[in-house]
Design a protein around this motif. Sequence first.
Motif, mmCIF file in Angstrom:
data_model
loop_
_atom_site.group_PDB
_atom_site.id
_atom_site.type_symbol
_atom_site.label_atom_id
_atom_site.label_comp_id
_atom_site.label_asym_id
_atom_site.label_seq_id
_atom_site.Cartn_x
_atom_site.Cartn_y
_atom_site.Cartn_z
ATOM 1 N N LEU A 56 -86.843 -40.250 -10.113
ATOM 2 C CA LEU A 56 -86.991 -39.749 -8.742
ATOM 3 C C LEU A 56 -86.020 -38.589 -8.579
ATOM 4 C CD1 LEU A 56 -87.099 -43.030 -6.582
ATOM 5 C CD2 LEU A 56 -89.015 -41.740 -7.562
ATOM 6 N N PHE A 57 -86.401 -37.649 -7.723
ATOM 7 C CA PHE A 57 -85.545 -36.486 -7.455
ATOM 8 C C PHE A 57 -85.129 -36.578 -5.990
ATOM 9 C CE2 PHE A 57 -86.368 -34.861 -11.554
ATOM 10 C CZ PHE A 57 -87.659 -35.290 -11.855
ATOM 11 N N VAL A 58 -83.828 -36.681 -5.743
ATOM 12 C CA VAL A 58 -83.316 -36.984 -4.393
ATOM 13 C C VAL A 58 -82.270 -35.942 -4.018
ATOM 14 C CG1 VAL A 58 -82.315 -38.784 -2.936
ATOM 15 C CG2 VAL A 58 -83.689 -39.428 -4.931
ATOM 16 N N THR A 59 -82.706 -34.921 -3.273
ATOM 17 C CA THR A 59 -81.821 -33.782 -2.995
ATOM 18 C C THR A 59 -81.482 -33.655 -1.512
ATOM 19 O OG1 THR A 59 -81.588 -31.370 -3.132
ATOM 20 C CG2 THR A 59 -83.824 -32.216 -2.862
ATOM 21 N N ASN A 60 -80.258 -33.288 -1.227
ATOM 22 C CA ASN A 60 -79.831 -33.013 0.157
ATOM 23 C C ASN A 60 -80.213 -31.606 0.582
ATOM 24 O OD1 ASN A 60 -78.867 -35.497 0.725
ATOM 25 N ND2 ASN A 60 -76.689 -34.921 0.818
ATOM 26 N N ASN A 61 -80.727 -30.833 -0.345
ATOM 27 C CA ASN A 61 -81.059 -29.441 -0.041
ATOM 28 C C ASN A 61 -82.315 -29.397 0.818
ATOM 29 O OD1 ASN A 61 -82.036 -26.740 -0.193
ATOM 30 N ND2 ASN A 61 -80.689 -26.404 -1.948
ATOM 31 N N SER A 62 -82.158 -28.951 2.063
ATOM 32 C CA SER A 62 -83.283 -28.986 3.022
ATOM 33 C C SER A 62 -84.038 -27.661 3.078
ATOM 34 C CB SER A 62 -82.757 -29.309 4.438
ATOM 35 O OG SER A 62 -81.830 -28.318 4.859
ATOM 36 N N THR A 63 -83.708 -26.725 2.159
ATOM 37 C CA THR A 63 -84.361 -25.410 2.254
ATOM 38 C C THR A 63 -85.822 -25.453 1.829
ATOM 39 O OG1 THR A 63 -83.691 -24.800 -0.001
ATOM 40 C CG2 THR A 63 -82.180 -24.182 1.803
ATOM 41 N N LYS A 64 -86.183 -26.464 1.063
ATOM 42 C CA LYS A 64 -87.575 -26.569 0.592
ATOM 43 C C LYS A 64 -88.165 -27.936 0.959
ATOM 44 C CE LYS A 64 -86.943 -23.507 -3.404
ATOM 45 N NZ LYS A 64 -85.478 -23.307 -3.214
ATOM 46 N N SER A 65 -89.497 -27.969 0.995
ATOM 47 C CA SER A 65 -90.222 -29.221 1.239
ATOM 48 C C SER A 65 -90.429 -29.928 -0.103
ATOM 49 C CB SER A 65 -91.589 -28.894 1.847
ATOM 50 O OG SER A 65 -92.349 -28.126 0.906
ATOM 51 N N ARG A 66 -90.950 -31.143 -0.034
ATOM 52 C CA ARG A 66 -91.217 -31.893 -1.279
ATOM 53 C C ARG A 66 -92.224 -31.122 -2.147
ATOM 54 N NH1 ARG A 66 -93.558 -37.277 0.475
ATOM 55 N NH2 ARG A 66 -92.721 -38.219 -1.397
ATOM 56 N N THR A 67 -93.244 -30.579 -1.496
ATOM 57 C CA THR A 67 -94.259 -29.835 -2.259
ATOM 58 C C THR A 67 -93.653 -28.609 -2.930
ATOM 59 O OG1 THR A 67 -95.868 -30.540 -0.604
ATOM 60 C CG2 THR A 67 -96.530 -28.752 -2.066
ATOM 61 N N ALA A 68 -92.787 -27.927 -2.193
ATOM 62 C CA ALA A 68 -92.154 -26.732 -2.760
ATOM 63 C C ALA A 68 -91.229 -27.116 -3.915
ATOM 64 C CB ALA A 68 -91.378 -25.981 -1.681
ATOM 65 N N TYR A 69 -90.560 -28.264 -3.770
ATOM 66 C CA TYR A 69 -89.691 -28.711 -4.870
ATOM 67 C C TYR A 69 -90.522 -29.093 -6.095
ATOM 68 C CZ TYR A 69 -85.038 -28.474 -2.957
ATOM 69 O OH TYR A 69 -83.838 -27.996 -2.484
ATOM 70 N N GLN A 70 -91.724 -29.644 -5.852
ATOM 71 C CA GLN A 70 -92.568 -29.965 -7.004
ATOM 72 C C GLN A 70 -92.856 -28.696 -7.810
ATOM 73 O OE1 GLN A 70 -96.686 -30.964 -6.242
ATOM 74 N NE2 GLN A 70 -96.689 -32.451 -7.935
ATOM 75 N N LYS A 71 -93.067 -27.593 -7.124
ATOM 76 C CA LYS A 71 -93.331 -26.329 -7.857
ATOM 77 C C LYS A 71 -92.071 -25.861 -8.589
ATOM 78 C CE LYS A 71 -95.270 -21.655 -7.488
ATOM 79 N NZ LYS A 71 -94.380 -21.261 -8.623
ATOM 80 N N VAL A 72 -90.919 -25.991 -7.944
ATOM 81 C CA VAL A 72 -89.656 -25.605 -8.592
ATOM 82 C C VAL A 72 -89.459 -26.411 -9.878
ATOM 83 C CG1 VAL A 72 -87.118 -25.693 -8.391
ATOM 84 C CG2 VAL A 72 -88.516 -24.890 -6.459
ATOM 85 N N LEU A 73 -89.679 -27.717 -9.768
ATOM 86 C CA LEU A 73 -89.487 -28.594 -10.939
ATOM 87 C C LEU A 73 -90.492 -28.240 -12.035
ATOM 88 C CD1 LEU A 73 -88.826 -31.784 -8.861
ATOM 89 C CD2 LEU A 73 -87.309 -31.047 -10.718
ATOM 90 N N GLN A 74 -91.750 -28.069 -11.631
ATOM 91 C CA GLN A 74 -92.771 -27.743 -12.639
ATOM 92 C C GLN A 74 -92.493 -26.393 -13.294
ATOM 93 O OE1 GLN A 74 -96.288 -28.328 -10.223
ATOM 94 N NE2 GLN A 74 -96.539 -30.469 -10.899
#
Length: 294
Positions: A56-74
């Motif tokens: 699981l990826f659990v970030t306090n960084n609120s600048t991106k949404s979960r969907t946006a983080y999925q793209k960052v990770l991918q």
Amino acid sequence: MSPRKLTGKPEELAAFVDKFDIFLFDCDGVLWQGGTLLPRAAETLAHLRSLGKKLLFVTNNSTKSRTAYQKVLQDFGIPCSVDEIFCSSYSSAVYISRVLQLQRDKKVYMIGESGMKEELEAEGISYFSDGSGDIMPEDYDTFGPDESVGVVLCGIDRTISYRKLARAYQYLRNPGTVFLATNMDSTYPTNGKLFPGAGSVSAPLTYMTGRPPLSLGKPSQAMMDAIEGVLKFDRKRACMVGDRLDTDIRFGIEGGLGGTLAVLTGVSTEEEILKEGATVVPDVYLDRLCDILG
Ligand SMILES: O=C(O)[C@H](O)[C@H](O)COP(=O)(O)O
Ligand SMILES: [Mg+2]
């Protein structure tokens, strides 16, 4: 028991990893710093998945949404599903809609970035925000309390301004307006340095109002509630991996997780981890996440 450094100790590391079925990964300072992936992070996560571990990826960084983080990770070569990703913009939106149950005729004044907007929208919450322009002479007349503002939500905002703080302060002068923060990180690790974090963006509002916000990011268990709203897991078989003692490691300990692992590629230092009398200490720690690869 004092924290054990397991860098260079492959057998002890393997035995530690073996104890867990699921790893909760902090992001900034563990997987990356700003736009730079830390050494062999993708390879390390792939290795854990090959061992059958859930991530699981659990970030306090609120600048991106979960969907946006999925793209960052991918884009970093870390395949994942949105349901494996939890950010403080999400935990905040879930709290406002499902715990606070903000009335439909109330709205949120937000200080934050696109991730906050997207997650508030996803939860059907009415919100508004300010541009990053200077305060104008007429603002001193027009800014004032507003009964329709039920919540002021503050996260990291790299275009923070006097105008945004002035407007938020007017709303918070109404004691009925709820003051929320996505997280209270004092600093943000990027490019090998520390910059102002979300907690330092909301601090002026606390100073002006005399009341601190309710924080919905780590170490708050509101983040754990948001995670368990998506999937249940055996906390005793879970390990929190983080770079900050006061957020990640405290979150894991207070959440009753089976273990905590700190890395030295973000905010907390080895000196802080080993400090005599430290109240929040990890079970084990590494120089870098990729030390798991041995
Ligand atoms: O100021 C912040 O919001 C934090 O420094 C930052 O974004 C933390 O992200 P995390 O380390 O929880 O991924
Ligand atoms: Mg971090």
